[in-house]
Enzyme design. Sequence first.
Site, mmCIF file in Angstrom:
data_model
loop_
_atom_site.group_PDB
_atom_site.id
_atom_site.type_symbol
_atom_site.label_atom_id
_atom_site.label_comp_id
_atom_site.label_asym_id
_atom_site.label_seq_id
_atom_site.Cartn_x
_atom_site.Cartn_y
_atom_site.Cartn_z
ATOM 1 N N ASN A 1 0.847 -1.196 0.000
ATOM 2 C CA ASN A 1 0.000 0.000 0.000
ATOM 3 C C ASN A 1 0.879 1.241 0.000
ATOM 4 O O ASN A 1 1.555 1.542 0.987
ATOM 5 C CB ASN A 1 -0.918 -0.019 1.216
ATOM 6 C CG ASN A 1 -1.964 -1.113 1.132
ATOM 7 O OD1 ASN A 1 -2.957 -0.973 0.414
ATOM 8 N ND2 ASN A 1 -1.742 -2.206 1.848
ATOM 9 N N GLU A 2 0.873 1.943 -1.109
ATOM 10 C CA GLU A 2 1.708 3.123 -1.288
ATOM 11 C C GLU A 2 1.152 4.316 -0.520
ATOM 12 O O GLU A 2 -0.035 4.343 -0.165
ATOM 13 C CB GLU A 2 1.781 3.486 -2.780
ATOM 14 C CG GLU A 2 2.453 2.445 -3.654
ATOM 15 C CD GLU A 2 3.964 2.498 -3.549
ATOM 16 O OE1 GLU A 2 4.474 3.382 -2.836
ATOM 17 O OE2 GLU A 2 4.629 1.669 -4.169
ATOM 18 N N PRO A 3 1.985 5.327 -0.251
ATOM 19 C CA PRO A 3 1.463 6.571 0.306
ATOM 20 C C PRO A 3 0.291 7.083 -0.517
ATOM 21 O O PRO A 3 0.327 7.061 -1.760
ATOM 22 C CB PRO A 3 2.663 7.520 0.220
ATOM 23 C CG PRO A 3 3.854 6.608 0.325
ATOM 24 C CD PRO A 3 3.456 5.362 -0.415
ATOM 25 N N SER B 1 -2.740 5.692 0.036
ATOM 26 C CA SER B 1 -3.752 4.660 0.216
ATOM 27 C C SER B 1 -4.720 5.067 1.321
ATOM 28 O O SER B 1 -4.340 5.717 2.293
ATOM 29 C CB SER B 1 -3.096 3.323 0.586
ATOM 30 O OG SER B 1 -2.253 2.872 -0.456
ATOM 31 N N SER C 1 9.604 2.090 -3.978
ATOM 32 C CA SER C 1 9.147 0.728 -3.686
ATOM 33 C C SER C 1 9.765 -0.284 -4.638
ATOM 34 O O SER C 1 10.148 -1.387 -4.229
ATOM 35 C CB SER C 1 7.619 0.658 -3.775
ATOM 36 O OG SER C 1 7.024 1.471 -2.792
#
Length: 661
Positions: free
Chosen positions: A182-184, A186, A201
């Site tokens: 889950n990337e920034p 999310s 990532s």
Amino acid sequence: MRTNLSSQISLNHVSPRYYKPENAVERSVLTRLEKIPTDIFETIEEGVRRIADEVAAKIQERQREGKFCTLAIGTGTSLRPLFTELVRRHKDEGLSFRNVVVFNLYEFYPLTEGNGSTFGQLNSLFLSQTDIDRQNVFTIDGSIPQNAISEHCRLYEQRIQTFGGIDIVLMGIGREGNIGMNEPGSHASSPTRLILLDATSRSEAARNWGVDNLPPCSITMGVQTILSARKIYLLTWGEDKADIIQKAVEENVNDTLPASFLQLHNNVNVCIDLAAASHLTRIQRPWLVTSCEWNDKLIRSAIVWLCTLLNKPILKLTNKDYNENGLSELLALYGSAYNVNIKVFNDLQHTITGWPGGKPNADDTYRPERAKPFPKRVVVFSPHPDDDVISMGGTLRRLVQQGHEVHVAYETSGNIAVGDEEVTRFMHFINGFNQLFDNGQNETICNKYAEIKQFLAAKKEGDMDTRDILTIKGLIRRGEARTACTFNNIPLSRCHFLDLPFYETGKIEKNPISEADVEIVLNLLREVKPHQIYVAGDLADPHGTHRVCTDAVFAAIDEEKNAGAEWLKDCRIWMYRGAWAEWEIENIEMAVPLSPEELRAKRNSILKHQSQMESAPFLGNDERLFWQRSEDRNRGTATLYDHLGLASYEAMEAFVEYKPI
């Protein structure tokens, strides 16, 4: 042979009272700024045993109830020691996983042949070595058509619910605060879904999985899915995650930091070692939460922090400043702000030296380095063929100018960090040279030129270079290193290319350190018998090579120490840091000032490594070139000393002494 000595380096002694509170009241005092329950362990092994105990207890509890125990598991490097311990318990202690259901936390997308699969890693490291029923293992399919992803994710969530939800999530944390993938950005309500990976990532994943051609996306359990679990463990080890752990644990919930959503869960544990905890308030600034066990480094750290907070130099701090900012204990210990100020000012002043090899015929009582012997034999270990000049180019040049016998040992070839266009450029030159001076008669050169040209034209992203191309790339870097040494007046006879075997895989993923690596380093040390050794101290090096190279040097020193080598008794070992970070000021033991002219000469040394400028494969997300990063770091150190009220210099290179364990 001890090949992991870098992991035992402890620059700051941390009182166990700060991370092992004796009772609930003391814990509540120490952790009052922490918004997630956080357990700090002295070693990775201790932490892993604790988590394994709790996971095993839950599995066995479910077995007694005749129920499944459902785990959601990631595959980052932080989990690998836990996998090893769980597998050991299965084989040695009979821990059964027959009632365990496993859901893979994320998978890369789209997966094609040759891509790295997280499920493949999970299977290799854990599943295949236990008695888990393969029918109870579920993973996200990274090879399905794009139009089937939404339905696939819905069914994956549905499958989790058919087993009654997730009992335990085991996961690490990414450099951007990712949980799962889950990337920034999310949302807390995000379900299992497809997500585009950002450059950070992908870079971290390539290092963790050792895959050069990672897919651009991932299908990941969403934040909501993770938070629906009954228990969550977030594990991470090492100082490279210290900053992000502090933010996730102590700062407010924010969708730019997905790990902060764990603050919303009522049964989560962050499990970290002391290195990963080093930026938490109770470890880094314990005076803000409790009474302290003061030592010289903690006092220095506190005063530098206070100066930065108030924008004052050391000698202008007052009793009021101490009292209003949680440092009244120091006034009680030393009587006044003035006494503390003088102590810390002198302490920092004595780290500064223009004589990194020691000043001959001078009183060395308060100098970082001893005056004798003079001149000294010096070995500078450089993990890649440019780390010497990037990290300590000014000090290196000064050691030569001050008459010391300086050797530079390049530990790896650095061949994977050379772009294909550099090979093409050099091959054009070689072919042109052949045409001009041998009328193209050298068939070997002609054939090799055609072969390499054809290979590079057909090369696809992720294809491994041939051994010939890797050799050429290594030669390019050797040539640049020799040019830089010549620029710094180091004779080429003192320029050593060790080509440690662990590095020579042709891929990002390297082999583990071996006795063969250590033996090569050992032979050089026995030949030179140095009075000074400089070695990389980038223990959070984003590519890992620096740490392995340092472990090889430390292992060789350890072997010599055990053998009672006489030369080692008169040798000091200094650790430098590279383009990525600088030593914290409380740890700096030698600071070498650079004039504007010396800083310019250092830049010119770095620029000799032309293949590592704009087109270097591993510049990372930081858009600055290596010489720019280096200068900014060195100027930043000098500025800090200046703001503290010490001498004002253009730049400074900093070092910490390593004492063999």
